[in-house]
Write an enzyme that holds these catalytic residues in place. Structure first.
Site, PDB file in Angstrom:
ATOM      1  N   GLU A  89     -12.488 -99.367-102.931  1.00  0.00           N
ATOM      2  CA  GLU A  89     -13.580-100.309-102.718  1.00  0.00           C
ATOM      3  C   GLU A  89     -14.804-100.131-103.617  1.00  0.00           C
ATOM      4  O   GLU A  89     -15.392-101.120-104.052  1.00  0.00           O
ATOM      5  CB  GLU A  89     -14.041-100.246-101.250  1.00  0.00           C
ATOM      6  N   ARG A 102     -21.321-100.852 -91.218  1.00  0.00           N
ATOM      7  CA  ARG A 102     -21.264-100.382 -92.606  1.00  0.00           C
ATOM      8  C   ARG A 102     -22.358-101.029 -93.455  1.00  0.00           C
ATOM      9  O   ARG A 102     -22.825-100.439 -94.430  1.00  0.00           O
ATOM     10  CB  ARG A 102     -19.879-100.575 -93.226  1.00  0.00           C
TER      11      ARG A 102
END
Ligand code: MTE
Ligand code: HPA
Ligand code: MOS
Length: 761
Positions: free
Chosen positions: A711, A304
């Site tokens: 997030e 990520r």
């Protein structure tokens, strides 16, 4: 609708792991963990501990009935040390006693004779010694080497960003109960009930169907319980299996801080190339991730970081490499943003570096390079971009020119107080990057009194997912919210769950709930048609039926039939009032052999303006405001989503400013208590947090078009770092501090007075 938990939370009536009434005969656990960061165990001395009153048994690696292994992605992590220890805090022995006090007292009496081995804490040192968790990962787009040759400006540097302690209010813990015939029921404070079930199955040698995992709610997870709840549940399970008694372990804060992994620190080298119009033509970056002593989720986090290494910008030529480096720290793990924030910090540093050297505002370079719809991410997906729309709306709505002018005026009038300003765009991909994880199930029962019970794989950890699940069911059936109850997360009701993570919980479980409710609703519509128009074409009539606020309507007219009567009628006709539905995100894929694909269902965008005031005598600072235009899609719950944005921003600012993890050269955590590890408090939160929804009506794959919010807002906090830096340069314009987060007050003071390392211009 309010968060359904607010009332119970405020009254202290919400039930967490530690609130569960204990069964008679429950034993309490405590681990003896490694006092050194790396070594070979010669001998473990247990006798003194066994002599402590109340101690029942002490379990070592050799006692396990199953495999001594809890590694999720790579099997490289023993539950209990077997021969070697790899970090301070690594569990070696499990003490079981009649009381918590006895268990802790006994654990303190255990000693071990450990032959010391070389300790590595720095990821670059690990890299030099080829201590890699997995082979390097790479993203490539275009021809970076060729592009650099035609760049007018090239800047190279290094950026470092530290880790972060999760500091969930509820520490890690579990409670394991033996069940009939040698099975186990586990209560766990976990984001991943199935992950716990799998780990318990492995270490006990039991098949998964003999293990029930139950999760009521969490007092916070923030990624720290995506898979790091497994160890404690597995330890309790092993204890319960071997003693045939219930076993509970609830870590105290110091144990939790010492033994669990955190956000990954990263060190990175970047090279950025721009043309004469400040367009970024090429970007090369190498990330050194500090993985800690075992893989844990580090490979996925590393990926990520690459996925977000160009943040909200389109860069036509990218060469990004990432190394997951094995060190002798506790294995680092998921933390809100999952490696994305670290990738973004580095490109923001590179842009600021370029801007400082070119004598332009960073915002100019940022703005000129924002993603446009159709631009290709380095991983092959094409953007449906809201980067420019968010930027333009933020500049307009928050009157950025005035903010800039006010900052300059303030700085002209003040010598010791200086203000700084930064803009922080965010683009975050929604979906687990591992495609198979993008699936979920829901179980919906309508009872004969008309009340509805919903179970999903979603874990409520404070993010409000249960409120959203309830809304999905209540809105789909169009019944009052009080008639719906969202129940605990339990592996017997919902199997093979993905952890509640990646901000995707509401989307995945909400879509499954929607499908389940729709299936029941379609059956009910037929029943209603049969009730209202007996002996006629019920399928045709059913098409005209809908339910509105608990009443059955036909075309646009209310009928005499209400929800409860309808349910009774359906039951009398032996119609199925339950549904178990499955949802899998359509269209997502990724192929690591080519490092290309379409990993994300969609992206969440936004732009924040952050203002800071630095006291240039003391190095202290305040965050004056965070003003964000945020892409909610179309929020299904403004209160819950705003709470997530506020919390995310403050947690992000904490990571970038106050929170300083310190491990010494021996691998000992020095910031090992709340007296030495500072998180944001009421005095350090921004004085103003203003959030405006991005105005857009583009449809998306989110539940009810309400985009994931868990997030992305954390990354607005990165703006605080650069706002402080901007203020420092207002005080000392030639300052070019090394990019090294967090910007603690100490570091700021050193920067103000030329005592901190600077990058080579
Ligand atoms: N909010 C609260 N109050 N507590 C948490 O533990 N975890 C965050 C975020 N917001 C968290 C939170 C993280 S790391 C994620 S991935 C998402 O919530 C998970 O929930 P969601 O998928 O429902 O957004
Ligand atoms: N995000 C968060 N958690 C995860 C992911 C992800 O992409 N993949 C596996 N766990
Ligand atoms: Mo969140 S880091 O995906 O639990």
């Amino acid at each position: 609708m309010k968060n359904i938990d607010a009332h119970n939370h405020v009254r202290g009536e919400s039930v967490y792991l530690d609130d569960l009434p204990l069964q008679q005969g429950t034993l309490f656990a405590c681990v003896f963990d490694s006092p050194v960061a790396h070594g070979r165990i010669r001998e473990i001395h247990l006798q003194e501990a066994l002599d402590v009153e109340g101690v029942v048994q002490i379990i070592l690696a050799k006692d396990l009935r199953g495999e001594n292994q809890i590694g999720g992605i790579i099997p490289d992590e023993p539950l209990l040390a077997d021969g070697h220890v790899h970090f301070q805090g690594m569990p070696i022995a499990l003490v079981l006693a009649e009381s918590e006090e006895s268990a802790r007292a006994a654990a303190k009496k255990i000693t071990a004779d450990i032959e010391p081995l070389e300790i590595i804490t720095d990821p670059r040192v690990a890299f030099e010694k080829n201590e890699l968790i997995i082979p390097p990962k790479r993203f490539r787009l275009g021809d970076t080497a060729g592009a650099f040759e035609s760049c007018n400006h090239i800047f190279e540097g290094r950026a470092d960003v530290n880790g972060q302690e999760h500091l969930y209010i509820e520490t890690q813990g579990a409670y394991a109960l033996p069940t009939e015939g040698g099975g186990l029921k586990i209560y766990s404070s976990t984001q991943g009930p199935t992950a716990v079930q799998r780990a318990v199955a492995k270490v006990t040698g039991l098949p998964m169907h003999r293990i029930e995992v139950e999760v009521g709610r969490l007092g916070g997870g923030f990624g720290g319980k995506e898979d790091q709840a497994n160890a404690w549940a597995a330890l309790c399970a092993v204890g319960a299996q071997l003693t045939k008694r219930p076993v509970k372990y609830s870590l105290n804060r110091v144990e939790d801080l010492r033994m669990t992994g955190k956000r990954h620190p990263y060190s990175a080298d970047y090279k950025i190339g721009l043309d004469q119009n400040f367009k970024i033509k090429a970007y090369e970056v190498v990330f050194y991730q500090n993985a800690g002593a075992a893989a844990d989720l580090s490979p996925a986090v590393l990926e990520r970081t690459l996925f977000h290494c160009t943040n909200s910008y389109f860069v036509p030529n990218v060469n990004a490499t990432a190394y997951s480096c094995r060190t002798n720290l506790p294995p680092n793990t998921a933390f809100r943003g999952f490696g994305g924030p670290q990738g973004m910090f580095v490109i923001e540093s590179a842009i600021v570096h370029a801007a400082e050297q070119l004598g332009v505002a960073p915002a100019l370079i940022q703005q000129k390079n924002l993603l446009k719809t159709g631009d290709e991410f380095p991983y092959g997906q094409l953007a449906e971009s809201e980067a420019e729309s968010s930027w333009d709306q933020a500049i307009r709505q928050f009157d950025f020119e005035t903010l800039r002018r006010e900052t300059a005026d303030f700085n002209a009038k003040n010598t010791h107080l200086k203000r700084g300003l930064a803009l922080m765009p965010v683009c975050f991909g929604i979906s687990f990057t591992k495609t198979l994880m993008n699936q979920a199930r829901a179980l919906v029962h309508v009872y004969t009194d008309g009340s509805v019970a919903v179970s999903t794989g979603a874990v409520e950890m404070g993010q409000g997912v249960n409120t959203k699940m309830l809304q999905v069911a209540a809105q789909t059936f169009s019944i009052p919210p009080e008639w719906v109850k969202v129940h605990t997360t339990n592996t017997l009701r919902i199997a093979n769950t993905s952890p509640s993570a990646a901000s995707a919980t509401a989307d995945l479980n909400g879509k499954a709930t929607l499908l389940a409710c729709e299936a029941i609703l379609n059956r009910l519509k037929i029943v209603a048609a049969e009730e209202l128009y007996p002996n006629e074409d019920s399928a045709r009539h059913a098409a005209a039926i809908h339910i509105k606020n608990g009443l059955v309507w036909y075309d646009d007219q209310p009928t005499t039939l209400d929800w409860k009567t309808l349910i009774s009628a359906a039951f009398a006709k032996r119609v199925n009032l339950s549904e178990h539905a499955h949802y899998a995100t359509p269209g997502v894929n990724f192929d690591w052999t080519t490092a290309k694909g379409h990993p994300f269902a969609y992206h969440v965008y936004g732009v924040a303006a952050v203002g800071a005031t630095v006291d240039c005598l003391r190095g202290t600072y305040e965050i004056d405001f965070v003003k964000a235009v945020h892409d909610y899609g179309k929020s299904m719950n403004d209160a819950v989503d705003f709470g997530q944005i506020e919390g995310g921003i403050v947690q992000g600012i904490g990571w970038m400013t106050l929170e300083e993890l310190v491990y010494d050269a021996a691998g000992k955590l020095r910031s090992n208590a709340l007296s030495t590890y500072k998180i944001p408090d009421i005095y350090s939160v921004p004085k103003v947090i203003e959030v405006e929804p991005l105005q857009t009506d583009r449809s998306n794959l989110a539940i009810f078009n309400s985009k994931a919010v868990g997030e992305p807002p954390l990354m607005y906090g990165i703006g605080a770092y650069f706002a402080i830096r901007d203020a420092i340069r207002a005080f000392r314009p030639e300052a070019v501090p090394a990019f090294d987060a967090p910007f603690t007050a100490e570091k700021v003071l050193l920067c103000l007075h030329e005592l901190q390392a600077e990058y080579a211009a």
